[in-house]
Design an enzyme around this catalytic site. Sequence first.
Site, PDB file in Angstrom:
ATOM      1  N   ASP A  38       0.814  -1.210   0.000  1.00  0.00           N
ATOM      2  CA  ASP A  38       0.000   0.000   0.000  1.00  0.00           C
ATOM      3  C   ASP A  38       0.853   1.269   0.000  1.00  0.00           C
ATOM      4  O   ASP A  38       0.508   2.260  -0.636  1.00  0.00           O
ATOM      5  CB  ASP A  38      -0.925   0.016   1.226  1.00  0.00           C
ATOM      6  CG  ASP A  38      -1.960  -1.084   1.125  1.00  0.00           C
ATOM      7  OD1 ASP A  38      -2.168  -1.578   0.004  1.00  0.00           O
ATOM      8  OD2 ASP A  38      -2.541  -1.462   2.159  1.00  0.00           O
ATOM      9  N   LYS A 119     -29.430  -4.562 -14.732  1.00  0.00           N
ATOM     10  CA  LYS A 119     -28.179  -5.080 -15.313  1.00  0.00           C
ATOM     11  C   LYS A 119     -27.080  -4.966 -14.266  1.00  0.00           C
ATOM     12  O   LYS A 119     -26.617  -3.869 -13.959  1.00  0.00           O
ATOM     13  CB  LYS A 119     -27.828  -4.276 -16.565  1.00  0.00           C
ATOM     14  CG  LYS A 119     -26.622  -4.799 -17.296  1.00  0.00           C
ATOM     15  CD  LYS A 119     -26.466  -4.097 -18.623  1.00  0.00           C
ATOM     16  CE  LYS A 119     -25.258  -4.588 -19.371  1.00  0.00           C
ATOM     17  NZ  LYS A 119     -23.992  -4.352 -18.673  1.00  0.00           N
ATOM     18  N   ARG A 140     -16.915 -15.720 -19.467  1.00  0.00           N
ATOM     19  CA  ARG A 140     -17.404 -15.344 -20.790  1.00  0.00           C
ATOM     20  C   ARG A 140     -16.293 -15.391 -21.838  1.00  0.00           C
ATOM     21  O   ARG A 140     -16.503 -15.795 -22.965  1.00  0.00           O
ATOM     22  CB  ARG A 140     -17.998 -13.930 -20.723  1.00  0.00           C
ATOM     23  CG  ARG A 140     -18.518 -13.462 -22.048  1.00  0.00           C
ATOM     24  CD  ARG A 140     -19.197 -12.121 -21.920  1.00  0.00           C
ATOM     25  NE  ARG A 140     -19.808 -11.754 -23.177  1.00  0.00           N
ATOM     26  CZ  ARG A 140     -19.181 -11.121 -24.148  1.00  0.00           C
ATOM     27  NH1 ARG A 140     -17.918 -10.804 -23.999  1.00  0.00           N
ATOM     28  NH2 ARG A 140     -19.803 -10.821 -25.272  1.00  0.00           N
ATOM     29  N   CYS A 403      -3.370  16.237 -42.638  1.00  0.00           N
ATOM     30  CA  CYS A 403      -3.224  15.075 -41.761  1.00  0.00           C
ATOM     31  C   CYS A 403      -1.941  15.190 -40.953  1.00  0.00           C
ATOM     32  O   CYS A 403      -0.857  15.315 -41.530  1.00  0.00           O
ATOM     33  CB  CYS A 403      -3.226  13.802 -42.594  1.00  0.00           C
ATOM     34  SG  CYS A 403      -2.834  12.353 -41.615  1.00  0.00           S
TER      35      CYS A 403
HETATM   36  S1  IVH Z   1     -28.773 -11.297 -20.889  1.00  0.00           S
HETATM   37  C1  IVH Z   1     -27.860 -12.297 -25.226  1.00  0.00           C
HETATM   38  N1  IVH Z   1     -29.511 -10.364 -18.570  1.00  0.00           N
HETATM   39  O1  IVH Z   1     -24.781  -7.667 -19.499  1.00  0.00           O
HETATM   40  C2  IVH Z   1     -28.222 -11.854 -23.858  1.00  0.00           C
HETATM   41  N2  IVH Z   1     -27.294  -9.893 -19.285  1.00  0.00           N
HETATM   42  O2  IVH Z   1     -23.855  -6.736 -22.405  1.00  0.00           O
HETATM   43  C3  IVH Z   1     -27.066 -11.685 -22.975  1.00  0.00           C
HETATM   44  N3  IVH Z   1     -25.931  -8.631 -17.669  1.00  0.00           N
HETATM   45  O3  IVH Z   1     -22.371  -9.947 -20.580  1.00  0.00           O
HETATM   46  C4  IVH Z   1     -27.193 -11.404 -21.589  1.00  0.00           C
HETATM   47  N4  IVH Z   1     -27.496  -8.461 -16.114  1.00  0.00           N
HETATM   48  O4  IVH Z   1     -22.757  -9.798 -18.134  1.00  0.00           O
HETATM   49  C5  IVH Z   1     -28.513 -10.445 -19.460  1.00  0.00           C
HETATM   50  N5  IVH Z   1     -30.316  -9.636 -16.535  1.00  0.00           N
HETATM   51  C6  IVH Z   1     -29.315  -9.717 -17.403  1.00  0.00           C
HETATM   52  C7  IVH Z   1     -28.047  -9.136 -17.152  1.00  0.00           C
HETATM   53  C8  IVH Z   1     -27.053  -9.252 -18.140  1.00  0.00           C
HETATM   54  C9  IVH Z   1     -26.241  -8.175 -16.435  1.00  0.00           C
HETATM   55  C10 IVH Z   1     -24.629  -8.461 -18.348  1.00  0.00           C
HETATM   56  C11 IVH Z   1     -23.969  -9.718 -18.803  1.00  0.00           C
HETATM   57  C12 IVH Z   1     -23.669  -9.553 -20.260  1.00  0.00           C
HETATM   58  C13 IVH Z   1     -23.852  -8.087 -20.457  1.00  0.00           C
HETATM   59  C14 IVH Z   1     -24.426  -7.827 -21.820  1.00  0.00           C
END
Ligand code: IVH
Length: 676
Positions: A38, A119, A140, A403
Site C-alpha cells: 500500500d 443489469k 465469458r 493530416c
Molecule cells: S442477458 C444475449 N440479462 O450484461 C443476452 N445480461 O452486455 C445476454 N448482464 O455480458 C445477456 N445483467 O454480463 C442479461 N439480466 C441480465 C443481465 C445481463 C447483467 C450483463 C452480462 C452480459 C452483459 C451484456
Amino acid sequence: MNNDQIKKDYFKKIKLIQEYNKYYFDKNKPIVPDQEYDFLKKKIINLEKKYLFLKSNKSPTQSVGFKPSKNFKKTQHKVAMLSLGNAFNEEDLINFEKKILNFLSLENSSQVEYSAEPKIDGISASLFYKNGKFIKGLSRGDGKEGEDITKNLKTIKDIPKSISAKNFPVEIDIRGEIFIQNDDFEKINEKFANPRNAASGSLRQKDSAITKKIPLKFIAYTYGFEKGMKINTQSCFLKNLKSWGFKTNPFNKTIKGVKNLILHHRILEEKRKEIKFDIDGIVYKVNDFDLQKRLGFAANAPRWAIAHKFSAHSSISQILNVEIQIGRTGALTPVAKIKPVNIGGVMVSNATLHNEDEINRKDIRIGDTATIERAGDVIPHVISVDLKKRAKNSTKFIFPKICPSCGSNTVKDFNETTKKEDAVRRCTSEGYECEKIAIEKIKHFVSKEAFNIDGFGKKIVENFWKLNLVKLPQDIFNLDYKKIKVLEGWGELSVSNLKFSIEEKKKISLERFIYSLGIRHIGQENAKLLARHLKSLGNFLKLSINKDFSELSNIDGIGETQIKSIQNFFFNQTNLKVLSKLKEKLTVIDVTQVNDNGPLKNKTFMLTGKLDGISRAEAKSLIEQNSGKIISNVSKKLDFLIIGEKPTIKKVNNAKELNINVINQDEWMKILNKTS
Ligand code: IVH
C-alpha cells in the site's frame, strides 16, 4: 531531481509493483506485507499527482494491477455468450421496439411484453448442468471461448451444486452474473478500483481457497445450450430458476410499452443507491421465447434484447492538451488529454471530443475546465466547458486541415443521403500510404473479429511497425522470428507461441477475410453478406479483374455506399498487391451454406408486396434458413417470385414474361412444408 530522474524513479516503482502483483494475483504468494504494498502504491499515486507527465498503463491508477492468469483452460461455449446493444434514451428505445415490430410484422406495440431486469455490473459466467449436477463453469472470455473456472465457481454458495427438481432440464447452461455486494467490497482490501474488478480478480485466482474467502454472489438470468426445457417465456424461466434454487434479481419485472419502460427506468435509477450491488442499467428482453427465436441475432447481439444504461458518472477536470488521433478509415478524432481524475472508480486521463464540429459547437479550448462523463464501457467524453473559468488569454482551437501523420489534405465528405457535409474530417491518403492509418489497418487485421491472432495486440503491432517488421498485412505471415527473439520482452517461448498463433490463423473463412481488409462501410454484417453471395476468394478477387461491381447490387443489404467503397478499394494498387500476397499465404475457405439441404435447396426467390403476418426481413431469413437464396432482380436466374399484397406490377409482368413461377404466400408456405 530533474524530469528524467523523476521518470526513472517512477518507472522503477511501477516495475516493482508489477512484480508484487504477479506474486499476489498470479502465484498467490505475496512477497511483501500488505502495508508495504500500500505504501508503494501511495507513492506512485502521489508522484502522478505531482508530475502530470508521469503516466503508465501499468500504474495501479490505470489497471487492476494484474494480467489474466494463464492458469485456466480455454473451452468453447456450446452457445456463444453474446453482448447486448445499448440504449441511452427514449428515442433509442422507440427505435428498438420499432425494429422488433417491423421484423415480426406486428402493428401494435401492446403485443410485445418485456422482461425488465436490472443489469448487474459484474462478471458473467456460464454453468453447465447435466442430470441436475453442476459439471463445468466457464467465464465469458471472448464470447465464443471462455476459461474453465469450475473450481473457483464451486466455492460460491449461491451456485447450486446439485438440483433435484423434476422439471430441471437434462442438460442446460445456466448463465448469470458473479459480483460482490458493495458492503462486502468495503470490508475486503482496497487493491481493486471497484467491486467489478474485485469480482473478476478473485474469480480468476489460481488457488480456489483464496476465491472462497471473497464473498462472491451469483444471480442467474438466462441460459445457453439446453436439452429438455419446456418453458415459453423469460418471466416463467426466471420463476423456475428460483424454484430450482438459484438466486434471481428481486427487481425483475414484466412490462409493456416504451412509456412504461422509461417510467420503470426512472424509478430504478432513483432506487439505485439503496440497492446493495452495482447496477448500471436495465436489460429489456422480449418475454416470449418463440418471438425471441424468430427475431434471432444480428452480428454480436440479439434483436430481442437491449441494455438501457443509467446516466453516466461525471467529474470536472482540466483539458491539458488536444491530440488528433487518426483511425483506420482516416477519420481525424480529437482527444482531450485531461488532468487525471477518478470517475466512478476508474482513473480517466483521456476523453474523446468526437470530431471537428463538436469542438466548434462547444468551443472547447486547451486549458478549459470541463465536465467529463463516463458511462459503462463507453469511452469517456467531454460534456461541456465552464466559460466562467476560462483564462483571459485562451485562444480558439484550430483543427488541423492537413493530416498530422502524413501531411495529406483532409476533407469532409458530402453525405448523399443526408445531403449534408459529414461532421468528421478525413485524411485523403489512400490507406497504407499514411503511417497512422496503416498501423490502424493492421491492428484491425489481427483483431478479434478479423484474423483473431492470439497475443498479437495493439502494442505489438505498433512495435513491429517501428522496427519495420510489419508494414503491410502480408508481412505478418513472413515474420523474421530470429529478429523478434532477441527483442526486449521476447524469448524462445513467446516467439514460438506467436508463430503458433499465426500459423493457426492461416486458414480463414471468406467472411472474416473480407472483414479483415478493413474496407470502409464493410463491417461484420456486410462482410457476411458479401461472402455468402460471392462464395469463394476467387470470385471476390475477380471483382478486381472484371471491375464489374453491378452484380453486388443484387445483394440485399448492400447499397450504393458500400459498392462505391468496394470499388475504391479495388482501384487502389497497394490493396491489389496486399490481396495477391495474402492469397499466396492463406487458405480462404469457400462458403458452404449453413443448411444446404433444406426444402428450398438450389432455388432462388424474390419478394414483392406486403406479406401477411411476416415481415420482409423474417421472410428472407426463413428462406435462407431453408437453404434458399434471395435475389433482388427479376432475371432468368430467378426461380420464384413470391407476391404479397400490392405487388409491383412491373416485377410480376417481367417474371411472367420470363416464365418464372409467380406464387403467393400460401403456395410458398406449402413449398416450405408449413401452413400459414
Ligand atoms: S442477458 C444475449 N440479462 O450484461 C443476452 N445480461 O452486455 C445476454 N448482464 O455480458 C445477456 N445483467 O454480463 C442479461 N439480466 C441480465 C443481465 C445481463 C447483467 C450483463 C452480462 C452480459 C452483459 C451484456
